[in-house]
Design a protein around this motif. Structure first.
Motif, PDB file in Angstrom:
ATOM      1  N   ALA A  36     -31.777 -33.758  -8.174  1.00 16.90           N
ATOM      2  CA  ALA A  36     -30.992 -34.663  -9.028  1.00 16.90           C
ATOM      3  C   ALA A  36     -29.511 -34.576  -8.669  1.00 16.90           C
ATOM      4  O   ALA A  36     -28.805 -35.586  -8.614  1.00 16.90           O
ATOM      5  CB  ALA A  36     -31.209 -34.303 -10.497  1.00 16.90           C
ATOM      6  N   THR A  37     -29.044 -33.355  -8.399  1.00 19.17           N
ATOM      7  CA  THR A  37     -27.640 -33.181  -8.014  1.00 19.17           C
ATOM      8  C   THR A  37     -27.343 -33.934  -6.723  1.00 19.17           C
ATOM      9  O   THR A  37     -26.303 -34.591  -6.597  1.00 19.17           O
ATOM     10  CB  THR A  37     -27.325 -31.678  -7.831  1.00 19.17           C
ATOM     11  N   MET A  38     -28.284 -33.854  -5.781  1.00 13.79           N
ATOM     12  CA  MET A  38     -28.067 -34.551  -4.513  1.00 13.79           C
ATOM     13  C   MET A  38     -28.039 -36.070  -4.704  1.00 13.79           C
ATOM     14  O   MET A  38     -27.258 -36.775  -4.069  1.00 13.79           O
ATOM     15  CB  MET A  38     -29.166 -34.173  -3.496  1.00 13.79           C
ATOM     16  N   ILE A  39     -28.909 -36.561  -5.597  1.00 11.09           N
ATOM     17  CA  ILE A  39     -28.905 -38.006  -5.854  1.00 11.09           C
ATOM     18  C   ILE A  39     -27.551 -38.427  -6.428  1.00 11.09           C
ATOM     19  O   ILE A  39     -26.950 -39.416  -5.993  1.00 11.09           O
ATOM     20  CB  ILE A  39     -30.045 -38.385  -6.832  1.00 11.09           C
ATOM     21  N   VAL A  40     -27.065 -37.629  -7.373  1.00 17.44           N
ATOM     22  CA  VAL A  40     -25.776 -37.957  -7.993  1.00 17.44           C
ATOM     23  C   VAL A  40     -24.649 -37.835  -6.959  1.00 17.44           C
ATOM     24  O   VAL A  40     -23.746 -38.671  -6.900  1.00 17.44           O
ATOM     25  CB  VAL A  40     -25.524 -37.057  -9.221  1.00 17.44           C
ATOM     26  N   TYR A  41     -24.742 -36.785  -6.136  1.00 17.23           N
ATOM     27  CA  TYR A  41     -23.731 -36.604  -5.075  1.00 17.23           C
ATOM     28  C   TYR A  41     -23.711 -37.821  -4.136  1.00 17.23           C
ATOM     29  O   TYR A  41     -22.649 -38.363  -3.828  1.00 17.23           O
ATOM     30  CB  TYR A  41     -24.020 -35.312  -4.300  1.00 17.23           C
ATOM     31  N   PHE A  42     -24.903 -38.258  -3.700  1.00 19.14           N
ATOM     32  CA  PHE A  42     -24.940 -39.414  -2.793  1.00 19.14           C
ATOM     33  C   PHE A  42     -24.471 -40.683  -3.497  1.00 19.14           C
ATOM     34  O   PHE A  42     -23.830 -41.547  -2.877  1.00 19.14           O
ATOM     35  CB  PHE A  42     -26.341 -39.599  -2.198  1.00 19.14           C
ATOM     36  N   SER A  43     -24.762 -40.814  -4.779  1.00 22.54           N
ATOM     37  CA  SER A  43     -24.247 -41.958  -5.533  1.00 22.54           C
ATOM     38  C   SER A  43     -22.726 -41.960  -5.487  1.00 22.54           C
ATOM     39  O   SER A  43     -22.094 -42.994  -5.274  1.00 22.54           O
ATOM     40  CB  SER A  43     -24.677 -41.878  -6.997  1.00 22.54           C
ATOM     41  N   PHE A  44     -22.173 -40.774  -5.697  1.00 24.71           N
ATOM     42  CA  PHE A  44     -20.721 -40.648  -5.687  1.00 24.71           C
ATOM     43  C   PHE A  44     -20.157 -41.006  -4.311  1.00 24.71           C
ATOM     44  O   PHE A  44     -19.170 -41.745  -4.199  1.00 24.71           O
ATOM     45  CB  PHE A  44     -20.320 -39.213  -6.068  1.00 24.71           C
ATOM     46  N   MET A  45     -20.807 -40.516  -3.267  1.00 26.63           N
ATOM     47  CA  MET A  45     -20.315 -40.785  -1.908  1.00 26.63           C
ATOM     48  C   MET A  45     -20.428 -42.274  -1.576  1.00 26.63           C
ATOM     49  O   MET A  45     -19.507 -42.873  -1.013  1.00 26.63           O
ATOM     50  CB  MET A  45     -21.106 -39.967  -0.878  1.00 26.63           C
ATOM     51  N   ALA A  46     -21.568 -42.869  -1.915  1.00 24.89           N
ATOM     52  CA  ALA A  46     -21.750 -44.294  -1.637  1.00 24.89           C
ATOM     53  C   ALA A  46     -20.729 -45.114  -2.420  1.00 24.89           C
ATOM     54  O   ALA A  46     -20.141 -46.073  -1.901  1.00 24.89           O
ATOM     55  CB  ALA A  46     -23.176 -44.715  -1.992  1.00 24.89           C
ATOM     56  N   ALA A  47     -20.473 -44.714  -3.672  1.00 22.68           N
ATOM     57  CA  ALA A  47     -19.493 -45.439  -4.489  1.00 22.68           C
ATOM     58  C   ALA A  47     -18.086 -45.284  -3.899  1.00 22.68           C
ATOM     59  O   ALA A  47     -17.279 -46.220  -3.937  1.00 22.68           O
ATOM     60  CB  ALA A  47     -19.537 -44.935  -5.929  1.00 22.68           C
ATOM     61  N   SER A  48     -17.799 -44.119  -3.337  1.00 20.67           N
ATOM     62  CA  SER A  48     -16.493 -43.911  -2.714  1.00 20.67           C
ATOM     63  C   SER A  48     -16.330 -44.812  -1.487  1.00 20.67           C
ATOM     64  O   SER A  48     -15.267 -45.384  -1.259  1.00 20.67           O
ATOM     65  CB  SER A  48     -16.325 -42.455  -2.273  1.00 20.67           C
ATOM     66  N   TRP A  49     -17.383 -44.927  -0.731  1.00 30.37           N
ATOM     67  CA  TRP A  49     -17.385 -45.797   0.454  1.00 30.37           C
ATOM     68  C   TRP A  49     -17.170 -47.248   0.022  1.00 30.37           C
ATOM     69  O   TRP A  49     -16.368 -47.991   0.584  1.00 30.37           O
ATOM     70  CB  TRP A  49     -18.722 -45.653   1.181  1.00 30.37           C
ATOM     71  N   ASN A  50     -17.912 -47.618  -1.018  1.00 32.03           N
ATOM     72  CA  ASN A  50     -17.879 -48.983  -1.532  1.00 32.03           C
ATOM     73  C   ASN A  50     -16.488 -49.375  -2.027  1.00 32.03           C
ATOM     74  O   ASN A  50     -16.115 -50.545  -1.977  1.00 32.03           O
ATOM     75  CB  ASN A  50     -18.900 -49.074  -2.677  1.00 32.03           C
ATOM     76  N   PHE A  51     -15.725 -48.400  -2.480  1.00 32.08           N
ATOM     77  CA  PHE A  51     -14.408 -48.667  -3.074  1.00 32.08           C
ATOM     78  C   PHE A  51     -13.534 -49.479  -2.115  1.00 32.08           C
ATOM     79  O   PHE A  51     -12.807 -50.357  -2.521  1.00 32.08           O
ATOM     80  CB  PHE A  51     -13.710 -47.348  -3.417  1.00 32.08           C
ATOM     81  N   VAL A  52     -13.633 -49.178  -0.826  1.00 37.70           N
ATOM     82  CA  VAL A  52     -12.891 -50.014   0.119  1.00 37.70           C
ATOM     83  C   VAL A  52     -13.830 -50.959   0.873  1.00 37.70           C
ATOM     84  O   VAL A  52     -13.621 -52.163   0.895  1.00 37.70           O
ATOM     85  CB  VAL A  52     -12.020 -49.181   1.093  1.00 37.70           C
ATOM     86  N   CYS A  53     -14.878 -50.407   1.468  1.00 35.51           N
ATOM     87  CA  CYS A  53     -15.681 -51.214   2.390  1.00 35.51           C
ATOM     88  C   CYS A  53     -16.408 -52.349   1.677  1.00 35.51           C
ATOM     89  O   CYS A  53     -16.464 -53.467   2.163  1.00 35.51           O
ATOM     90  CB  CYS A  53     -16.674 -50.325   3.125  1.00 35.51           C
TER      91      CYS A  53
END
Lengths: 331, 245
Positions: A36-53
């Motif tokens: 679950a932590t990894m899913i949340v971590y990847f959500s956070f990373m994908a959202a960070s990427w999405n912020f610009v891209c």
């Protein structure tokens, strides 16, 4: 998308958020908490990427460099200077943001595949340099071997916990921050400007927008958050090496999760991670030994299907469905 | 005579072996609609791009309100008070019509309330209330043009450069556009318009200039200009002019 969310959507978002908060009281197995932590971590990373891209419509496949560099800064500040990883994390984030300006300034003038290739090149150059550098002006980088965060035991100050649970809640808090930040950005001048640049760069310029300037502002914020994620990852595993924390796999994960979920929306990248990470995890645990890289095959298949049927991401048909159920209008 | 709003002084642009615009000079007076016409490839859009900052002139100068704007970037020129529309209008997706117009408003103000109310004014002005909340990408071709005009108006320009605003429009749409352009001028905005459709140019322009192969070949009131032998030659060829003489 918060602004135009229907009542049902808001309710659903709250339910999911509450579920995530209370999940550990249902699931106690450390392995499941870890996942679950990894899913949340990847959500956070994908959202960070999405912020610009996602908003500016450029595909970066080099975002892992921000994660890696910030992770190294955090770990080195802890091991060399005894600085708390909480502070090191912020330094790492700022370092990643500054680095992103250096990378973004020349690359954001490029469009389409040229931009993408350049981001890959920058990230790979950095990764290879890290892998081959044992010592840089007295800083022990230890090359491809990576750095281990020395164990100090259960300590909030040292960002180390015996249980998995605190990491889960830290990841969840980070995710909440990026969701709120993205929702605010979307409704601000920056959000309007990024969408304008994505829609028509020349047209945006004619309306007083300097595309490079606003892309770089968003990129530096995105890099900052990506760096925070990288620092979290290093603390979570108490280990960092160039391949895992800076490699192209991570960059691809961030991009694909966003694209499949729905880039340029607040919640799309999170949806993408919630769909893809469990698939990858199951593939890895059940078939991992005999079929290395199967999760990548599955990614490819899901990506192909999404691009064919939901080119704007899975969040779009989902929102339409929700709107139909609640009888409201979709924007 | 008072100082013109925009003074284009001997601007040129060469692309490799092609001299697109050659030492061309003209000016736009305050409150006027100036039509810029010329055959295909005459350098009209290139001249536009040099004024709006998308290209830098090889020679001469571009002076707006007494200040040189040559070499300045498009976004600075927008802020100086020059708006423009393109031949192909591409709305910004994932934003409503109203939000598209708001994008222009940020150039003048940071106050969201003011920008939003200004956008509502522009929506009213363009008579686009019915489609204001629609995603801009779902608009018809003509509404896209109107929206592009609206975005430019939201930047509160003193001079508006319009590139072929009625291309592909039906006759009734063209009439609507002509009325709209006049209405914009009546709010005090000066206009430089490139157009192929002659009756639109004749109807709208206070003055017409003609470019041919990068050279300015005529400048005057619309009826004088269309009967000018040089202009006829440029459009129809030498023979036509000799026959009708």
């Amino acid at each position: 998308m918060f602004g135009s969310a229907t009542t049902l959507e808001r309710a659903l978002i709250l339910i999911v958020a509450a579920f995530l908060v209370f999940l550990p009281s249902i699931v106690r197995d450390p392995y499941h908490i870890h996942t679950a932590t990894m899913i949340v971590y990847f959500s956070f990373m994908a959202a960070s990427w999405n912020f610009v891209c996602g908003y500016v419509g450029q595909l970066s496949l080099g975002h892992s460099v921000f994660s890696g560099v910030a992770g190294y800064v955090t770990v080195l500040m802890f091991t060399q200077m005894g600085l708390s990883p909480w502070i090191g994390m912020l330094f790492g984030g700022f370092f990643a943001a500054v680095l992103s300006l250096a990378i973004g300034f020349p690359t954001f003038r490029l469009k389409g595949p040229y931009f993408t290739l350049t981001t890959i090149a920058f990230a790979e150059i950095m990764r290879i340099w890290f892998e081959n550098t044992d010592n840089f002006i007295g800083i022990p980088l230890k090359g491809s071997e990576g750095l281990v965060v020395p164990l100090v035991g259960d300590s909030f100050w040292a960002f180390q916990f015996n249980e998995k649970l605190p990491y889960y809640y830290i990841a969840l808090a980070l995710l909440a921050i990026i969701v709120i930040a993205t929702a605010i950005m979307e409704r601000s001048k920056l959000g309007y400007y990024l969408k304008a640049i994505r829609g028509d760069r020349d047209g945006a310029e004619a309306l007083g927008i300097n595309p490079t300037k606003y892309s770089l502002i968003a990129l530096s914020i995105s890099a900052f958050f990506t760096g925070i994620g990288g620092a979290f990852f290093a603390q979570f595993f108490r280990y960092i090496n160039p391949e895992r924390n800076m490699g192209i796999d991570l960059s691809i994960d961030m991009a694909i999760m966003s694209i499949i979920g729905g880039q340029g929306t607040v919640l799309g990248p999170i949806l993408g991670s919630f769909i893809l990470h469990p698939i990858a995890e199951v593939a890895r645990t059940s078939l991992g030994g005999s079929f290395l890289g199967l999760h990548l095959v599955i990614y490819g298949a899901v990506l192909a299907l999404t691009v064919l049927y939901f080119p704007q991401g899975i969040i779009v048909p989902l929102r339409k469905l929700l709107a139909r159920i609640s009888g409201g209008d979709v924007k | 005579m008072t100082q013109p709003l925009l003074k284009v002084d001997r601007i040129s642009k060469r692309f490799g072996g092609n001299q697109a615009v050659k030492e061309t000079s003209f000016h736009v007076n305050k409150g006027e609609i100036l039509g810029l016409i010329g055959p295909n490839g005459a350098g009209k859009t290139t001249a536009f791009n040099m004024i709006a900052g998308y290209l830098e002139s090889d020679t001469g100068d571009v002076v707006f309100e007494g200040v040189s704007i040559k070499g300045r970037k498009p976004w600075d020129i927008c802020k100086a008070g020059i708006g423009r529309t393109f031949q192909l209008s591409k709305p910004f997706g994932d934003l409503s019509v109203r939000e598209n117009i708001m994008v222009g408003g940020f150039a003048r103000s940071a106050d969201r309330k003011r920008i939003a109310s200004r956008a509502d004014e522009v929506v009213d002005f363009l008579d686009m209330k019915d489609v204001a909340e629609m995603d801009a990408l779902d608009l018809t071709a003509f509404d896209r043009r109107k929206l592009e005009l609206g975005r430019a108006l939201a930047t509160e320009p003193k001079l508006l450069l319009m590139d072929e605003v009625v291309a592909g429009a039906t006759p009734s749409e063209a009439t609507e556009m002509v009325e709209l352009v006049k209405k914009i001028r009546d709010t005090g905005v000066s206009i430089l318009i490139v157009e192929h459709v002659m009756h639109v140019i004749m109807n709208l322009s206070d003055r017409v200039i003609v470019l041919d192969f990068g050279n300015l070949i005529a400048d005057g009131n619309p009826h004088e200009v269309v009967n000018d032998p040089d202009v006829m030659k440029a459009y129809f060829g030498e023979k036509y002019v000799q026959q009708s003489a």
